[in-house]
Design a protein around this motif. Structure first.
Motif, PDB file in Angstrom:
ATOM      1  N   ARG A 292      -5.296  -0.033  -4.529  1.00  0.00           N
ATOM      2  CA  ARG A 292      -6.653   1.043  -2.741  1.00  0.00           C
ATOM      3  C   ARG A 292      -7.223  -0.500  -2.741  1.00  0.00           C
ATOM      4  O   ARG A 292      -7.783  -0.137  -1.744  1.00  0.00           O
ATOM      5  N   ILE A 293      -7.655  -0.972  -4.111  1.00  0.00           N
ATOM      6  CA  ILE A 293      -8.596  -2.406  -3.519  1.00  0.00           C
ATOM      7  C   ILE A 293      -8.011  -3.533  -2.854  1.00  0.00           C
ATOM      8  O   ILE A 293      -8.489  -4.371  -2.585  1.00  0.00           O
ATOM      9  N   LEU A 294      -6.777  -3.416  -2.529  1.00  0.00           N
ATOM     10  CA  LEU A 294      -5.986  -4.706  -2.607  1.00  0.00           C
ATOM     11  C   LEU A 294      -6.338  -5.093  -1.180  1.00  0.00           C
ATOM     12  O   LEU A 294      -5.997  -3.856  -0.606  1.00  0.00           O
ATOM     13  N   VAL A 295      -6.171  -5.868  -0.459  1.00  0.00           N
ATOM     14  CA  VAL A 295      -6.573  -6.402   0.806  1.00  0.00           C
ATOM     15  C   VAL A 295      -5.414  -7.244   1.176  1.00  0.00           C
ATOM     16  O   VAL A 295      -4.108  -7.082   2.210  1.00  0.00           O
TER      17      VAL A 295
ATOM     18  N   HIS B 257       0.824  -1.693   0.012  1.00  0.00           N
ATOM     19  CA  HIS B 257      -0.384   0.291  -0.023  1.00  0.00           C
ATOM     20  C   HIS B 257       0.545   1.346   0.173  1.00  0.00           C
ATOM     21  O   HIS B 257       0.328   2.236   0.582  1.00  0.00           O
ATOM     22  N   ASP B 258       1.958   1.155  -0.732  1.00  0.00           N
ATOM     23  CA  ASP B 258       2.782   2.513  -0.877  1.00  0.00           C
ATOM     24  C   ASP B 258       2.918   2.942  -2.336  1.00  0.00           C
ATOM     25  O   ASP B 258       3.994   2.249  -2.565  1.00  0.00           O
TER      26      ASP B 258
ATOM     27  N   PRO C  79     -13.367  -6.794  -4.138  1.00  0.00           N
ATOM     28  CA  PRO C  79     -14.521  -6.985  -4.992  1.00  0.00           C
ATOM     29  C   PRO C  79     -14.262  -8.953  -5.432  1.00  0.00           C
ATOM     30  O   PRO C  79     -15.092  -9.691  -5.374  1.00  0.00           O
ATOM     31  N   VAL C  80     -13.158  -9.117  -5.079  1.00  0.00           N
ATOM     32  CA  VAL C  80     -12.560 -10.290  -5.854  1.00  0.00           C
ATOM     33  C   VAL C  80     -11.947 -11.391  -4.559  1.00  0.00           C
ATOM     34  O   VAL C  80     -10.821 -10.568  -4.267  1.00  0.00           O
ATOM     35  N   ARG C  81     -11.894 -12.632  -4.127  1.00  0.00           N
ATOM     36  CA  ARG C  81     -11.173 -13.015  -3.299  1.00  0.00           C
ATOM     37  C   ARG C  81     -10.459 -14.051  -3.837  1.00  0.00           C
ATOM     38  O   ARG C  81     -10.845 -14.486  -5.315  1.00  0.00           O
TER      39      ARG C  81
ATOM     40  N   MET D 154      -3.095   1.103 -11.979  1.00  0.00           N
ATOM     41  CA  MET D 154      -2.403   0.670 -11.682  1.00  0.00           C
ATOM     42  C   MET D 154      -2.937   0.767  -9.875  1.00  0.00           C
ATOM     43  O   MET D 154      -3.052   0.385  -8.917  1.00  0.00           O
ATOM     44  N   GLY D 155      -3.041   2.460  -9.848  1.00  0.00           N
ATOM     45  CA  GLY D 155      -2.865   2.764  -8.221  1.00  0.00           C
ATOM     46  C   GLY D 155      -4.037   2.931  -7.534  1.00  0.00           C
ATOM     47  O   GLY D 155      -4.330   1.747  -6.331  1.00  0.00           O
ATOM     48  N   PRO D 156      -5.700   2.812  -8.517  1.00  0.00           N
ATOM     49  CA  PRO D 156      -6.462   2.486  -7.816  1.00  0.00           C
ATOM     50  C   PRO D 156      -7.233   0.981  -7.692  1.00  0.00           C
ATOM     51  O   PRO D 156      -7.458   0.518  -6.832  1.00  0.00           O
TER      52      PRO D 156
END
Length: 123
Positions: free
Chosen positions: A55-58, A18-19, A82-84, A50-52
């Motif tokens: 941001r949704i990466l867990v 997340h950086d 949204p997707v595992r 790629m930025g967005p």
């Protein structure tokens, strides 16, 4: 000089940590990215693509990493909002310590289905 695998892993660690600003320090200004959505040219267009996603990466789990004197190949699993379990791979070309080309491979189908479901459209 940093070898391509070290550069690729530093980039991967930054964006999956997340950086994304730090991740972009490994990207050449004239980067070209070939992804399922098409060709993306230039660092700012790549950031917009790629930025967005970052941001949704867990979470992300690196499965394999290989490199030679010009390229690196990373394979990883991602877990996103949204997707595992969304596996992906990146084939990266590195010149003078910067990533100049990425070929990103992933299945867009579960992301498209999640987007439609969020809009109330049956899949």
């Amino acid at each position: 000089m940093t070898d391509p695998l070290t550069t690729a892993l530093a980039y991967h660690e930054a964006w999956t940590g997340h950086d994304f600003d730090r991740a972009m320090t490994h990207i050449a200004d004239d980067v070209v990215c070939d992804a399922p959505a098409g060709r993306i040219e230039g660092a700012e267009a790549f950031r917009a693509f790629m930025g967005p996603f970052s941001r949704i990466l867990v979470s992300s789990t690196l499965l394999a990493a290989f490199g030679d004197e010009r390229t690196a190949l990373l394979m990883y699993d991602t877990d996103t909002v949204p997707v595992r379990n969304a596996p992906a791979s990146e084939f990266l070309t590195v010149r003078d310590g910067l990533i100049t080309h990425l070929r990103i491979i992933f299945d867009r189908t579960p992301f498209d289905a999640a987007r439609l479901a969020a809009q109330g459209i049956p899949t």
